[in-house]
Structure formats: structure tokens, C-alpha cells
Design an enzyme around this catalytic site. Structure first.
Site, PDB file in Angstrom:
ATOM      1  N   GLU A 181     -14.561 -10.296  -6.750  1.00 22.46           N
ATOM      2  CA  GLU A 181     -14.647 -10.562  -5.128  1.00 22.46           C
ATOM      3  C   GLU A 181     -15.963 -10.305  -4.942  1.00 22.46           C
ATOM      4  O   GLU A 181     -16.601  -9.555  -5.332  1.00 22.46           O
ATOM      5  CB  GLU A 181     -13.807  -9.477  -4.472  1.00 22.46           C
ATOM      6  CG  GLU A 181     -13.803  -9.786  -3.021  1.00 22.46           C
ATOM      7  CD  GLU A 181     -13.531 -11.281  -2.643  1.00 22.46           C
ATOM      8  OE1 GLU A 181     -12.509 -11.642  -3.041  1.00 22.46           O
ATOM      9  OE2 GLU A 181     -14.353 -11.852  -2.086  1.00 22.46           O
ATOM     10  N   CYS A 226     -20.308  -0.434  -1.831  1.00 20.14           N
ATOM     11  CA  CYS A 226     -20.503  -1.168  -3.084  1.00 20.14           C
ATOM     12  C   CYS A 226     -21.719  -1.073  -3.816  1.00 20.14           C
ATOM     13  O   CYS A 226     -21.702  -0.302  -4.864  1.00 20.14           O
ATOM     14  CB  CYS A 226     -20.301  -2.511  -2.427  1.00 20.14           C
ATOM     15  SG  CYS A 226     -18.587  -2.992  -2.459  1.00 20.14           S
ATOM     16  N   ASN A 273     -24.057  -7.376  -8.451  1.00 14.22           N
ATOM     17  CA  ASN A 273     -24.696  -6.268  -7.297  1.00 14.22           C
ATOM     18  C   ASN A 273     -25.901  -5.428  -8.024  1.00 14.22           C
ATOM     19  O   ASN A 273     -26.745  -5.106  -7.071  1.00 14.22           O
ATOM     20  CB  ASN A 273     -23.509  -5.036  -7.410  1.00 14.22           C
ATOM     21  CG  ASN A 273     -22.325  -5.641  -6.242  1.00 14.22           C
ATOM     22  OD1 ASN A 273     -22.628  -6.543  -5.790  1.00 14.22           O
ATOM     23  ND2 ASN A 273     -21.308  -4.964  -6.142  1.00 14.22           N
ATOM     24  N   ASP A 313       0.962  -1.234  -0.129  1.00 12.78           N
ATOM     25  CA  ASP A 313      -0.008   0.019   0.073  1.00 12.78           C
ATOM     26  C   ASP A 313       0.843   1.295  -0.077  1.00 12.78           C
ATOM     27  O   ASP A 313       2.003   1.250   0.471  1.00 12.78           O
ATOM     28  CB  ASP A 313      -0.799   0.145   1.298  1.00 12.78           C
ATOM     29  CG  ASP A 313      -2.162   0.842   0.982  1.00 12.78           C
ATOM     30  OD1 ASP A 313      -3.077   0.202   0.938  1.00 12.78           O
ATOM     31  OD2 ASP A 313      -2.229   2.082   0.879  1.00 12.78           O
ATOM     32  N   THR A 324     -12.468   1.512  -6.201  1.00 11.55           N
ATOM     33  CA  THR A 324     -12.730   2.302  -7.451  1.00 11.55           C
ATOM     34  C   THR A 324     -14.014   2.914  -7.196  1.00 11.55           C
ATOM     35  O   THR A 324     -15.131   2.595  -7.418  1.00 11.55           O
ATOM     36  CB  THR A 324     -13.299   0.853  -8.491  1.00 11.55           C
ATOM     37  OG1 THR A 324     -14.079   0.101  -7.946  1.00 11.55           O
ATOM     38  CG2 THR A 324     -12.108   0.533  -9.219  1.00 11.55           C
ATOM     39  N   GLY A 383     -27.074   0.592   1.291  1.00 10.90           N
ATOM     40  CA  GLY A 383     -25.744   1.736   1.191  1.00 10.90           C
ATOM     41  C   GLY A 383     -24.630   0.910   1.229  1.00 10.90           C
ATOM     42  O   GLY A 383     -24.493  -0.196   1.049  1.00 10.90           O
ATOM     43  N   LEU A 397     -34.360 -10.095   1.060  1.00  5.46           N
ATOM     44  CA  LEU A 397     -35.904  -9.451   0.690  1.00  5.46           C
ATOM     45  C   LEU A 397     -36.416  -8.733   1.894  1.00  5.46           C
ATOM     46  O   LEU A 397     -37.490  -8.803   1.906  1.00  5.46           O
ATOM     47  CB  LEU A 397     -36.767 -10.716   0.096  1.00  5.46           C
ATOM     48  CG  LEU A 397     -37.692 -10.592  -0.804  1.00  5.46           C
ATOM     49  CD1 LEU A 397     -37.468  -9.675  -2.143  1.00  5.46           C
ATOM     50  CD2 LEU A 397     -38.511 -11.766  -1.063  1.00  5.46           C
TER      51      LEU A 397
END
Ligand code: UDX
Length: 440
Positions: free
Chosen positions: A152, A268, A216, A30, A86, A265, A258
Site C-alpha cells: 500500500e 511510516c 519509503n 478487528d 507493523t 515523522g 524536496l
């Protein structure tokens, strides 16, 4: 295998520690010196059940290390994973690819031996092919550098389990440049593949990138579907929780994901569906994903609805006290990125109420993001003198709240259940006014 993991945020720190747990020698990389220092000392910079144990165990065993040096990573590893963020681009729906581009730019000039770079970050379709060309242009090993995609699917709160025991492994390979990526991936995930019979799907690069966006988009759609039913239930006097149980019995629909309430929120789903819409538009499939705009709208409307219900309960926000239980975007997490709970708390405060927020784990992150809200040290403190109590994240601690514990603490016995996680009968029998989203 010797593996480097580039980017040690949520995804990368988990992936690095879990790869070491699966028997590999791992170097986490990092550019943030502070993250490297904390992880090297065995401290997880976020709340994730079980991760600290895995991190400490592998640091002690010498199978996991962290560095800021990309040259060291290039010399050390046979395979690299890209796990940088991202985020959504400011003022735009599209993804900001600065971090993935930078990671490749910092690593590739040091690659002088055959290497596979597996991308894991969620990216717009087409990114993998572009990064492959970029890496080969910069690397001394040139054509010996392969970029493959290994999306992932981990959920926060279950990150260790989802990584060590994945429900599927998807590897996108460059069909125009057949190489070793599939073989290397089979070696890396050998334990899961041998022992658990995990589906292993090999695809082209674009399909692998799209699998993640599609997954997603589907999950977000499922939540907004049930929340749109909640809107109808509210005007029809019906109960969305029973409706979800009933339709969920059909295995084609399924009851998981469901739960109607304040909506989704986190770091992702919201940004990923927006980036997916933006990318489809760029590619000319403008109409294919317009429904996701509605999915997004339904989701955001739930927050507005919660503010309205709170206002109805208070009469007027001016001079009122509102207790907000929960700040994280979901339970078992300290993540407050695009948190529906904090968003609602902020809106109510801006409209004039005194808002007292309590969350079991997300206090520091909430304070950093919304310093002007009032923060309480416990549920009871948050509820002191409250005109209405809002349950906005379904932590166990709130699910098990006893109405009698709050009877003498609040000013008015009113509770609004933003996650449909309380028993309405129990609260009503104790003399409280109970409201749930999508319930009579
Ligand atoms: C999600 C995906 O599940 C994961 O596969 C992907 O890799 C990253 O994004 P995560 O962000 O950890 O994971 O959260 P998730 O458990 O999916 O929940 C997302 C949001 O949806 C939360 O705010 C949650 O409260 C909400 N949610 C979830 C509902 O409102 N109703 C549900 O029934 C389920």
C-alpha cells in the site's frame, strides 16, 4: 467480490471503505470492539478528509460492515486483506510482527474453502512466504490457501484518493505455488485497471515486499538530502528553498518531496527505514543500507537545530514562553506518531520554557501522548505573551497568518518557520525577526 479486511486502523478502515466504494461487498474485521462500534456507526476514529462520506455511504448501502468475528470473515469472503500494524519493536530497529502473525492465526483455522490472503502491511522481506506456510498449516483448506502481497502506498491526508485512484498496483505472488492471486487481484481492482490504465506489476513475493521498503527509503532519503543541503546553506548563508526550486527543475531530480524543514515523522517513514536496515542486516547485506542510518540522523538533527534556534531567540528557555503552531506530523492529519513538531515542543518544555501548543486537528491525540504540555484553543491563544513563535506543521491556517494579527499578542516579534511555509519578506516588513531552516 466478497472481501474481508483484517485490521481497521488507518490503512484497513480506508481500504475497507474504498473497496466497498469500488463495488465490492466488504467486511472489516478487528479485535478492538470499540473500533468496530465506532466504524459501524459511521464514525472515523481519525481525521482523514473524505473518508467519513465514503464510510457512511457504503454502510447505508449495506456494502460495508464490521465485525470482531474471524469465523464470520472466513465464511463470508473469497479474498482477505491483512492491514494490521507493523510497529517498531521496543528497544530495537526491527518490525514487530505480532499483529500480522496473530491475524493469520485467528483467520486461518476457519478457512475451509480456496482463499487468497493479500498482505498489505509493510513487512520485512520474507514475511509473506513465512505467513503462507503458517496459514496453510493452520487452515482446513490447507494448500488451497494462497498468500500474496499487495503493498500500500497511500499518503495520510490523501488516503481515499490514493486508494480509489492508485498510481500503481503491485502484486507479489508465490512463484513456487502458482495460483489465482493475480486473477483475483485483477477482479478486485478492475475499475482502476479498466478506466485509468494504472500500471499493474506482478512480481514474486520478495520483490513486492521490497518495493514498499524501497519506496519509503527513497522518499526519506530525498527529504534528508535536501535537509543536509539546508545544513550547508545555513553555514554558507544560502537559501535552501531557492536551491530546491533550481535543482527541482531537472526532471531527473524533480521538485516534489524536496521541501527542507523539520524533516519527516509519522507512523511510516521513520519506522520503515529502521526495519529495512534491520532486515538487510539479518539477511547479510549489512553495508547496503548503512546510508539510511545517516538519513535518519540528518532527520533527527533538524529537530535539535529547531530547539537551538528557539533557544537563541529566547536567550534562555527559563522564564520564556514559546508558542508552537502545529503538532501533527504533517498538515491535514491528526496523526502525532513520531511527530517532529511535538518532539520539539517536548524538548523545549523539558529545558524550562512554558510551551503553548495549538493544532487545528491533532489536539486530542497530542494531549494523550504529551499530557504535560500546555494546549491552547487557537493560534492567538497559543501566541499570547510568546517570546518566539514556532511554525512546525504547515497547515493552511498558519501559512496564511498575518503578522499584524499577532503584533499585539506576543511579547517579542520573533517567528521561526520550521517548514519554510511563510513569506519572509512579509514578516520582516512588518517588523518581525524571521528565521527559516536553511535560509539566510
Ligand atoms: C508516507 C509515504 O508517502 C507513503 O507512500 C507510504 O505509504 C507511507 O508513508 P505519509 O506517512 O502519509 O506517507 O506521509 P508523507 O506525506 O510521505 O510525509 C512524511 C513526512 O515527511 C511528513 O512528516 C512530512 O512533513 C515530511 N516531508 C514531506 C518533508 O519534510 N518534506 C517534504 O518535501 C515532504
Amino acid at each position: 467480490m466478497r472481501i474481508a479486511v483484517l485490521g481497521t486502523g488507518y490503512l484497513g478502515a480506508t481500504h475497507a471503505a474504498c473497496l466497498a466504494e469500488l463495488g465490492h461487498e466488504v467486511l472489516g474485521v478487528d479485535i478492538a470492539a470499540e473500533k468496530i462500534a465506532r466504524l459501524s456507526s459511521g464514525e472515523v476514529p481519525f481525521y482523514e478528509p473524505g473518508l467519513e462520506r465514503v464510510l457512511k455511504r457504503n454502510l447505508a448501502a449495506g456494502t460495508l460492515r464490521f465485525t470482531a468475528d474471524h469465523r464470520e470473515a472466513a465464511e463470508f469472503a473469497r479474498a482477505h486483506f491483512l492491514t494490521v500494524g507493523t510497529p517498531q519493536r521496543k528497544g530495537d530497529f526491527a518490525a514487530d510482527l505480532t499483529f500480522v502473525d496473530n491475524a493469520v492465526d485467528m483467520l486461518a483455522p476457519h478457512l475451509s474453502a480456496p482463499t487468497v490472503i493479500f498482505g498489505k502491511s509493510t513487512v520485512p522481506v520474507g514475511t509473506a512466504a513465512r505467513l503462507g506456510a503458517r496459514a496453510r498449516r493452520l487452515a482446513p483448506a490447507a494448500d488451497e490457501v494462497e498468500v500474496a502481497w499487495n503493498p500500500e502506498f497511500l499518503r495520510e491526508g490523501y488516503a481515499v484518493r490514493d486508494t480509489v485512484h492508485p498510481d500503481r498496483i503491485v502484486i507479489g505472488v508465490d512463484r513456487d505455488r502458482p495460483g489465482r492471486a493475480e486473477q483475483v487481484a485483477r477482479e478486485i481492482y478492475a475499475e482502476a485497471l479498466d478506466q485509468e490504465d494504472v500500471p499493474f506489476l506482478v512480481t514474486d513475493l520478495a520483490t513486492a515486499e521490497l518495493v514498499k521498503s524501497a519506496a519509503n527509503a527513497f522518499l526519506a532519503t530525498k527529504i534528508s538530502f535536501i535537509n543536509s543541503m539546508a545544513e550547508v546553506c545555513e553555514v554558507a548563508g544560502a537559501d535552501v528553498t531557492v536551491l530546491a526550486d533550481a535543482i527541482g527543475c531537472d526532471p531527473r531530480i524533480g521538485r516534489l518531496f524536496l521541501n527542507a524543514g523539520l524533516g519527516f515523522g509519522g507512523g511510516c517513514l521513520p519506522k520503515d527505514i529502521r526495519a529495512f536496515m534491520a532486515r538487510a542486516g539479518e539477511l547479510g547485506a549489512n553495508e547496503a543500507l548503512t546510508f539510511l542510518r545517516e538519513v535518519d540522523n540528518i532527520n533527527m538533527r533538524r529537530r535539535t537545530r529547531m530547539v537551538e534556534l528557539a533557544r537563541e531567540a529566547c536567550g534562555s528557555f527559563l522564564g520564556s514562553r514559546v508558542a508552537v503552531l502545529g503538532a501533527a506530523f504533517k498538515p491535514d492529519s491528526d496523526d502525532v506518531r513520531d511527530s517532529p513538531a511535538l518532539n520539539v515542543a517536548g524538548q523545549i518544555q523539558l529545558q524550562g520554557a512554558a510551551v503553548n501548543v495549538y493544532d487545528p486537528k491533532a489536539m486530542d491525540n497530542s494531549h494523550a501522548l504529551f499530557p504535560t504540555l500546555n494546549y491552547a484553543a487557537s493560534t492567538l491563544e497559543a501566541c499570547e505573551g510568546a517570546d518566539v513563535v514556532l511554525v512546525l506543521t504547515e497547515w493552511q491556517e498558519f501559512r496564511h497568518l498575518e503578522p499584524t494579527a499577532l503584533d499585539d499578542v506576543v511579547r517579542e516579534r520573533q517567528i521561526i518557520d520550521g517548514r519554510n511555509c511563510l513569506d519572509p519578506d512579509q514578516w520582516r516588513k512588518s517588523g518581525w525577526s524571521y528565521r527559516g531552516l536553511g535560509r539566510p
